[in-house]
Each structure stands twice: as structure tokens, then as C-alpha cells.
Design a protein around this motif. Structure first.
Motif, PDB file in Angstrom:
ATOM      1  N   ASP A   1       0.566  -1.349   0.198  1.00  0.00           N
ATOM      2  CA  ASP A   1       0.370   0.169  -0.065  1.00  0.00           C
ATOM      3  C   ASP A   1       1.418   1.269  -0.060  1.00  0.00           C
ATOM      4  N   TYR A   2       0.046   2.207  -0.283  1.00  0.00           N
ATOM      5  CA  TYR A   2       1.459   3.821   0.036  1.00  0.00           C
ATOM      6  C   TYR A   2       1.052   4.204   1.457  1.00  0.00           C
ATOM      7  N   GLY A   3       2.084   4.442   1.282  1.00  0.00           N
ATOM      8  CA  GLY A   3       2.959   4.334   2.464  1.00  0.00           C
ATOM      9  C   GLY A   3       4.341   4.936   3.041  1.00  0.00           C
ATOM     10  N   ASP A   4       5.239   5.003   3.379  1.00  0.00           N
ATOM     11  CA  ASP A   4       6.253   4.739   4.369  1.00  0.00           C
ATOM     12  C   ASP A   4       7.088   4.077   2.716  1.00  0.00           C
ATOM     13  N   PRO A   5       7.946   4.364   3.210  1.00  0.00           N
ATOM     14  CA  PRO A   5       9.451   3.626   1.684  1.00  0.00           C
ATOM     15  C   PRO A   5       9.259   2.630   2.392  1.00  0.00           C
ATOM     16  N   VAL A   6      10.159   1.658   1.377  1.00  0.00           N
ATOM     17  CA  VAL A   6       9.977   0.191   1.397  1.00  0.00           C
ATOM     18  C   VAL A   6      11.367   0.071   1.039  1.00  0.00           C
ATOM     19  N   ARG A   7      11.980  -1.189   1.328  1.00  0.00           N
ATOM     20  CA  ARG A   7      13.597  -1.233   1.978  1.00  0.00           C
ATOM     21  C   ARG A   7      13.646  -2.760   1.014  1.00  0.00           C
ATOM     22  N   ILE A   8      14.361  -2.128  -0.058  1.00  0.00           N
ATOM     23  CA  ILE A   8      15.003  -3.171  -0.795  1.00  0.00           C
ATOM     24  C   ILE A   8      16.509  -3.694  -0.563  1.00  0.00           C
ATOM     25  N   GLU A   9      16.535  -5.145  -0.224  1.00  0.00           N
ATOM     26  CA  GLU A   9      17.417  -6.037   0.215  1.00  0.00           C
ATOM     27  C   GLU A   9      18.166  -6.750  -1.080  1.00  0.00           C
ATOM     28  N   MET A  10      19.411  -6.341  -1.884  1.00  0.00           N
ATOM     29  CA  MET A  10      19.496  -7.259  -2.937  1.00  0.00           C
ATOM     30  C   MET A  10      21.249  -7.590  -2.447  1.00  0.00           C
ATOM     31  N   TRP A  11      20.947  -8.665  -3.345  1.00  0.00           N
ATOM     32  CA  TRP A  11      22.677  -9.466  -3.421  1.00  0.00           C
ATOM     33  C   TRP A  11      22.972 -10.241  -4.755  1.00  0.00           C
ATOM     34  N   ILE A  12      24.744 -10.588  -5.087  1.00  0.00           N
ATOM     35  CA  ILE A  12      24.832 -10.703  -6.773  1.00  0.00           C
ATOM     36  C   ILE A  12      24.652 -12.776  -6.042  1.00  0.00           C
ATOM     37  N   GLU A  13      23.680 -13.039  -7.124  1.00  0.00           N
ATOM     38  CA  GLU A  13      23.428 -14.368  -6.624  1.00  0.00           C
ATOM     39  C   GLU A  13      24.487 -15.152  -7.513  1.00  0.00           C
ATOM     40  N   GLU A  14      24.977 -14.664  -8.199  1.00  0.00           N
ATOM     41  CA  GLU A  14      26.080 -15.457  -9.281  1.00  0.00           C
ATOM     42  C   GLU A  14      26.071 -14.620 -10.681  1.00  0.00           C
ATOM     43  N   ILE A  15      28.023 -15.095 -10.329  1.00  0.00           N
ATOM     44  CA  ILE A  15      29.015 -13.600 -10.901  1.00  0.00           C
ATOM     45  C   ILE A  15      29.356 -14.782 -12.186  1.00  0.00           C
ATOM     46  N   ARG A  16      29.489 -14.687 -13.657  1.00  0.00           N
ATOM     47  CA  ARG A  16      30.140 -15.488 -14.589  1.00  0.00           C
ATOM     48  C   ARG A  16      31.206 -14.569 -15.616  1.00  0.00           C
ATOM     49  N   ALA A  17      31.354 -14.725 -16.829  1.00  0.00           N
ATOM     50  CA  ALA A  17      32.716 -13.977 -17.404  1.00  0.00           C
ATOM     51  C   ALA A  17      31.804 -12.306 -17.817  1.00  0.00           C
ATOM     52  N   ALA A  18      30.769 -12.540 -18.179  1.00  0.00           N
ATOM     53  CA  ALA A  18      29.811 -11.917 -19.270  1.00  0.00           C
ATOM     54  C   ALA A  18      28.506 -11.292 -18.683  1.00  0.00           C
ATOM     55  N   ARG A  19      28.223 -12.039 -17.361  1.00  0.00           N
ATOM     56  CA  ARG A  19      27.331 -11.614 -16.684  1.00  0.00           C
ATOM     57  C   ARG A  19      26.251 -11.924 -15.298  1.00  0.00           C
ATOM     58  N   PHE A  20      25.595 -11.147 -14.629  1.00  0.00           N
ATOM     59  CA  PHE A  20      25.475 -11.718 -12.964  1.00  0.00           C
ATOM     60  C   PHE A  20      24.915 -11.542 -12.735  1.00  0.00           C
ATOM     61  N   THR A  21      23.758 -12.207 -11.820  1.00  0.00           N
ATOM     62  CA  THR A  21      22.395 -12.489 -11.442  1.00  0.00           C
ATOM     63  C   THR A  21      22.339 -11.485 -10.126  1.00  0.00           C
ATOM     64  N   VAL A  22      21.547 -10.388  -9.824  1.00  0.00           N
ATOM     65  CA  VAL A  22      20.964  -9.471  -8.967  1.00  0.00           C
ATOM     66  C   VAL A  22      19.561 -10.209  -8.747  1.00  0.00           C
ATOM     67  N   ALA A  23      19.743 -10.368  -7.413  1.00  0.00           N
ATOM     68  CA  ALA A  23      18.853 -10.850  -6.603  1.00  0.00           C
ATOM     69  C   ALA A  23      18.746  -9.821  -5.582  1.00  0.00           C
TER      70      ALA A  23
END
Length: 133
Positions: free
Chosen positions: A69-91
Motif C-alpha cells: 500500500d501507499y505509505g512509508d518507504p519500502v526497503r530493498i535488499e539485494m545481493w549478487i547470486e551468480e557471477i559469470r564471465a560476461a553476466r551476473f544475477t542480482v537477487a
């Protein structure tokens, strides 16, 4: 233990749908704001500026667990799930208060904008991303 990048994001009235919840498509915008803060601001603070020169999204996936719902700010937590030579996955996890409202992943590829082609991660980029693995 995974080191997470934490980003607090204010909700805007324009994020809402007719039901008073954050529109499903706007979740991607919120995740994008967090990703940009990590890859551009935090990376620059760590001395890595090459990610600013080009990163493209290869794939997004998102799970909606509960409405926000509209209201207080949301919190987003992120991390790197996988790293390859030419790509990476952000979770991600988006928290509304203490509850996880959504989970997502983005597959990203470093990109040479001038040459219009994908490129490999540099050692400095890999080192920075590994800090959030």
C-alpha cells in the motif's frame, strides 16, 4: 553469510494502481532504482566506474507475495547470486515494514555502448560484485 546492499525507496502516488496498491509493473522500477544505486553510486564510491558505461538487462523474474500500500518507504535488499564471465544475477527482496512483499532476480550483462556489444566483467567489477555475493 551474504552481504546485502540495502536501499530505502520512497513510494510515489504514481506508483499506485486503482486499488491503492503499488502497481505490479512499478516493482521493476523500484528494483531498478536500487540496482542503479548499487551499480553506479556504491560502485563509484568503491572506485569502480565502468559499470556506469553500460549494463543491460538480459532477464527479469519477479514473485509478488503480498500487496504494498501507499505509505512509508519500502526497503530493498539485494545481493549478487551468480557471477559469470560476461553476466551476473542480482537477487532482491522488497520489504514493506518487516514483511517480504516481493522477490525478484535480474540477469545483467556488462555492455560496450560504443561498440554495441556485450563485454566481459573486468577484475575490478568482479571484485566489487563479489562483495555482495
Amino acid at each position: 553469510m551474504t552481504d546485502r546492499f540495502v536501499f530505502h525507496c520512497a513510494l510515489r502516488w504514481s506508483d499506485m494502481d486503482v486499488y491503492g496498491h503499488v502497481n505490479n509493473a512499478r516493482f521493476l522500477t523500484l528494483y531498478e532504482e536500487a540496482r542503479v544505486a548499487m551499480m553506479f553510486v556504491a560502485a563509484r564510491d568503491a572506485g569502480v566506474t565502468t559499470l556506469e558505461e553500460g549494463v543491460v538487462i538480459v532477464r527479469h523474474e519477479i514473485d509478488y507475495l503480498r500487496p504494498v500500500d501507499y505509505g512509508d518507504p519500502v526497503r530493498i535488499e539485494m545481493w549478487i547470486e551468480e557471477i559469470r564471465a560476461a553476466r551476473f544475477t542480482v537477487a532482491y527482496e522488497l520489504f514493506d515494514g518487516d514483511e517480504v512483499a516481493s522477490r525478484a532476480r535480474s540477469v545483467c550483462a556488462p555492455y560496450d555502448l560504443r561498440g554495441q556489444r556485450p563485454r566481459r566483467l573486468t577484475d575490478a567489477e568482479r571484485s566489487f560484485l563479489t562483495g555482495y555475493r
